[in-house]
Scaffold this motif. Structure first.
Motif, PDB file in Angstrom:
ATOM      1  N   ARG A 215     -43.523  -0.881   9.895  1.00 32.13           N
ATOM      2  CA  ARG A 215     -42.883   0.686  10.384  1.00 32.13           C
ATOM      3  C   ARG A 215     -41.180  -0.137  10.315  1.00 32.13           C
ATOM      4  O   ARG A 215     -40.891   0.010  11.882  1.00 32.13           O
ATOM      5  CB  ARG A 215     -43.207  -0.462  12.179  1.00 32.13           C
ATOM      6  N   THR A 216     -40.737  -1.029   9.588  1.00 34.30           N
ATOM      7  CA  THR A 216     -39.754  -1.755   9.917  1.00 34.30           C
ATOM      8  C   THR A 216     -38.504  -0.156   9.743  1.00 34.30           C
ATOM      9  O   THR A 216     -38.554   0.781   8.746  1.00 34.30           O
ATOM     10  CB  THR A 216     -39.126  -2.383   8.120  1.00 34.30           C
ATOM     11  N   GLN A 217     -37.510   0.087  10.136  1.00 36.32           N
ATOM     12  CA  GLN A 217     -36.226   0.941   9.963  1.00 36.32           C
ATOM     13  C   GLN A 217     -35.016   0.656  10.371  1.00 36.32           C
ATOM     14  O   GLN A 217     -34.523  -1.299  10.660  1.00 36.32           O
ATOM     15  CB  GLN A 217     -36.862   1.907  11.721  1.00 36.32           C
ATOM     16  N   PRO A 218     -34.145   1.939   9.833  1.00 44.55           N
ATOM     17  CA  PRO A 218     -32.550   0.910   9.830  1.00 44.55           C
ATOM     18  C   PRO A 218     -32.724   0.238  11.305  1.00 44.55           C
ATOM     19  O   PRO A 218     -31.481  -0.665  11.052  1.00 44.55           O
ATOM     20  CB  PRO A 218     -32.068   2.245   9.592  1.00 44.55           C
ATOM     21  N   SER A 219     -32.698   0.955  11.849  1.00 40.25           N
ATOM     22  CA  SER A 219     -32.563   0.137  13.366  1.00 40.25           C
ATOM     23  C   SER A 219     -32.744  -1.849  13.604  1.00 40.25           C
ATOM     24  O   SER A 219     -32.406  -1.982  14.312  1.00 40.25           O
ATOM     25  CB  SER A 219     -33.564   0.636  14.412  1.00 40.25           C
ATOM     26  N   ASP A 220     -33.487  -1.580  12.671  1.00 38.43           N
ATOM     27  CA  ASP A 220     -34.083  -3.344  12.274  1.00 38.43           C
ATOM     28  C   ASP A 220     -33.079  -4.457  12.108  1.00 38.43           C
ATOM     29  O   ASP A 220     -32.948  -5.396  12.368  1.00 38.43           O
ATOM     30  CB  ASP A 220     -35.643  -2.939  11.573  1.00 38.43           C
ATOM     31  N   LEU A 221     -32.293  -3.586  10.865  1.00 45.68           N
ATOM     32  CA  LEU A 221     -31.338  -3.992  10.697  1.00 45.68           C
ATOM     33  C   LEU A 221     -30.237  -4.344  11.536  1.00 45.68           C
ATOM     34  O   LEU A 221     -29.323  -5.536  11.266  1.00 45.68           O
ATOM     35  CB  LEU A 221     -30.968  -3.175   9.809  1.00 45.68           C
ATOM     36  N   ARG A 222     -29.959  -3.398  12.584  1.00 42.70           N
ATOM     37  CA  ARG A 222     -29.473  -3.253  13.141  1.00 42.70           C
ATOM     38  C   ARG A 222     -29.092  -4.743  14.541  1.00 42.70           C
ATOM     39  O   ARG A 222     -28.362  -5.188  14.907  1.00 42.70           O
ATOM     40  CB  ARG A 222     -28.473  -2.159  13.650  1.00 42.70           C
ATOM     41  N   ARG A 223     -30.874  -4.148  14.703  1.00 40.04           N
ATOM     42  CA  ARG A 223     -31.432  -5.666  15.372  1.00 40.04           C
ATOM     43  C   ARG A 223     -31.205  -7.332  14.922  1.00 40.04           C
ATOM     44  O   ARG A 223     -30.598  -7.839  16.300  1.00 40.04           O
ATOM     45  CB  ARG A 223     -33.083  -5.246  16.254  1.00 40.04           C
ATOM     46  N   LEU A 224     -31.263  -7.067  14.064  1.00 38.81           N
ATOM     47  CA  LEU A 224     -31.426  -8.436  13.734  1.00 38.81           C
ATOM     48  C   LEU A 224     -29.916  -9.218  13.172  1.00 38.81           C
ATOM     49  O   LEU A 224     -29.872 -10.110  14.397  1.00 38.81           O
ATOM     50  CB  LEU A 224     -31.556  -8.632  11.958  1.00 38.81           C
ATOM     51  N   LEU A 225     -28.826  -8.565  13.084  1.00 41.87           N
ATOM     52  CA  LEU A 225     -27.749  -8.536  13.027  1.00 41.87           C
ATOM     53  C   LEU A 225     -27.261  -9.019  14.241  1.00 41.87           C
ATOM     54  O   LEU A 225     -26.399  -9.629  15.305  1.00 41.87           O
ATOM     55  CB  LEU A 225     -26.761  -7.779  11.995  1.00 41.87           C
ATOM     56  N   ASP A 226     -27.196  -7.806  15.658  1.00 44.34           N
ATOM     57  CA  ASP A 226     -26.358  -8.061  16.432  1.00 44.34           C
ATOM     58  C   ASP A 226     -27.751  -7.123  17.906  1.00 44.34           C
ATOM     59  O   ASP A 226     -26.505  -7.658  19.345  1.00 44.34           O
ATOM     60  CB  ASP A 226     -25.014  -6.909  16.652  1.00 44.34           C
ATOM     61  N   GLY A 227     -28.995  -7.382  18.072  1.00 44.29           N
ATOM     62  CA  GLY A 227     -29.618  -7.561  18.864  1.00 44.29           C
ATOM     63  C   GLY A 227     -29.490  -9.115  20.123  1.00 44.29           C
ATOM     64  O   GLY A 227     -29.542  -9.576  19.312  1.00 44.29           O
ATOM     65  N   PRO A 228     -29.731  -8.858  21.395  1.00 34.14           N
ATOM     66  CA  PRO A 228     -29.314  -9.649  22.562  1.00 34.14           C
ATOM     67  C   PRO A 228     -30.398 -10.729  22.043  1.00 34.14           C
ATOM     68  O   PRO A 228     -31.187 -10.076  21.699  1.00 34.14           O
ATOM     69  CB  PRO A 228     -28.861  -8.451  23.616  1.00 34.14           C
ATOM     70  N   GLY A 229     -29.699 -11.841  21.990  1.00 34.75           N
ATOM     71  CA  GLY A 229     -31.255 -12.867  22.410  1.00 34.75           C
ATOM     72  C   GLY A 229     -31.690 -13.202  21.303  1.00 34.75           C
ATOM     73  O   GLY A 229     -32.950 -13.749  21.933  1.00 34.75           O
ATOM     74  N   GLY A 230     -31.117 -12.520  19.854  1.00 33.57           N
ATOM     75  CA  GLY A 230     -32.473 -12.599  18.477  1.00 33.57           C
ATOM     76  C   GLY A 230     -32.249 -13.964  17.534  1.00 33.57           C
ATOM     77  O   GLY A 230     -30.848 -14.171  18.141  1.00 33.57           O
ATOM     78  N   ARG A 231     -33.046 -14.530  17.061  1.00 35.03           N
ATOM     79  CA  ARG A 231     -33.046 -15.354  16.252  1.00 35.03           C
ATOM     80  C   ARG A 231     -32.554 -15.346  15.062  1.00 35.03           C
ATOM     81  O   ARG A 231     -34.614 -14.290  15.123  1.00 35.03           O
ATOM     82  CB  ARG A 231     -33.019 -16.663  17.153  1.00 35.03           C
TER      83      ARG A 231
END
Length: 391
Positions: A215-231
């Motif tokens: 289920r990887t989507q282009p939005s996952d790349l955005r979330r990886l780089l600048d999603g809040p609270g992510g590591r």
């Protein structure tokens, strides 16, 4: 399909995640077989009133097809099945189809987001090798919707990392197990700003994630780089052997937690915290600090060496240092995955009532306590889960 029907095939079964996936097939059949006729999801060479048993192509949804096969109403000697978008159908269903149909073809995209990179091909290959060791593979690489080496296509691939692959640097000289031992590999938190500035490293890291999860989507790349609270935590230098993505949830103020618990508010994200509150009746999951593993992936060439458990152990220690109360994950309850999390000391806290379309499994939530408050919260959640499980 048109040639097979003309050659005397009496029935060709088609399955796909949804009927819309085979609309183009029916449209093309109508052009190639102008005397044929379509009724709902069946295309017959002759009109139904002329011959009820005329040669046909029939679409059946995957779950219905497997039920019919188990009942002995489909499959068996001579039966032919074509499976489209196979990567989007749960592997357990594909395995049952494989057992029921002596002639079967699986078609799917195996590169880019549409087909989860090479992950499906790698995982389902194990089923094929085990059940039908003489299987054959065909790979189509020439584009049909644009010219080869189209500059716009290359740009899109690069911008969205549609062609991301794990680092291949070690393929030619596979190191022995001792040189790849987890104890010799460094575990580091990857700065997201540094990843954004290092395209080759980002591509290798994201390639692991694309390969491991359908289920990887282009939005996952955005979330990886600048999603809040992510590591982002990686194991291995200079070549990434494993990666884990985590996100912080919960920690709501009491008044917000009460509104969420009553269903009046639903902040974006916070999957584990909100689900445990809504379905397990735990207000504490909303006010406690929860850290969830969104993704964890290990390079196929470095699996079964403890890299995944090493990443989890490091993240558990980090969570404890940072006063996180509960460390958890949500995934399709497949036996191998359950064993991995159980061996890492995680306890089940919630089981979904229905099977997920993406995995074919019930969603399972697991957790470990990383604080004294987390111990108390987890004990209550686990006890409640065990009490509800029989019903």
């Amino acid at each position: 399909c048109a040639r097979l029907l003309a050659g005397g095939e009496t029935q060709i079964l088609i399955t796909a995640p949804r009927p819309a996936a085979v609309e183009a097939l029916f449209e093309r059949l109508a052009v190639l077989c102008p005397s044929g006729r379509r009724q709902a999801n069946v295309f017959s060479l002759e009109a139904a009133h002329e011959a009820a048993d005329s040669p046909c192509v029939r679409f059946i949804a995957p779950d219905a097809l497997v039920e019919l096969a188990l009942a002995g109403e489909q499959g068996g000697a001579g039966a032919l099945l074509l499976v489209d978008e196979a990567a989007a159908i749960p592997a357990p269903l594909l395995s049952r189809m494989l057992a029921a149909f002596p002639r079967i073809a699986f078609a799917t995209t195996v590169h880019g987001y549409e087909g989860s990179g090479r992950g499906f091909a790698l995982r389902f290959r194990e089923h094929l090798d085990r059940q039908t060791p003489g299987w054959q593979g065909l790979h189509l690489a020439t584009p049909i919707r644009w010219a080869a080496d189209d500059p716009l296509e290359r740009l899109t691939d690069r911008l969205l990392m549609l062609n991301a692959e794990p680092d291949e640097a070690d393929d030619k000289a596979e190191p022995d197990a001792s040189s790849r031992a987890t104890g010799e590999a460094s575990i580091i938190e990857c700065s997201r700003d540094a990843l954004a500035a290092d395209e080759s490293r980002l591509r290798a890291l994201f390639g692991l994630l694309v390969q491991a999860h359908y289920r990887t989507q282009p939005s996952d790349l955005r979330r990886l780089l600048d999603g809040p609270g992510g590591r982002v935590v990686c194991l291995g230098e200079p070549h990434t052997r494993a990666v884990a993505l985590t996100v912080d949830e919960g920690g709501f103020a009491p008044d917000l937690a009460e509104q969420v618990a009553r269903g009046e508010r639903r902040p974006r994200g916070h999957l584990l915290a909100q689900s445990l509150a809504a379905h397990a009746g735990s207000r504490g999951a909303l006010t406690s600090r929860v850290r969830r593993v969104m993704r964890i992936a290990v390079d196929p060439r470095a699996r079964r060496l403890g890299h995944g458990r090493a990443l989890l152990a490091a993240e558990l220690a980090k969570a404890s240092e940072e006063d996180i109360d509960l460390f958890g994950a949500s995934f399709g309850a497949e036996a191998g995955l359950m064993a991995f999390w159980q061996q890492s000391g995680f306890r089940a806290v919630r089981l979904g009532l229905t099977r997920e379309a993406s995995s074919g499994e019930h969603a399972l939530m697991v957790a470990r306590a990383t604080s004294a408050r987390g111990d108390e919260l987890l004990s209550g959640l686990a006890a409640s889960f065990q009490a509800l499980l029989p019903s």
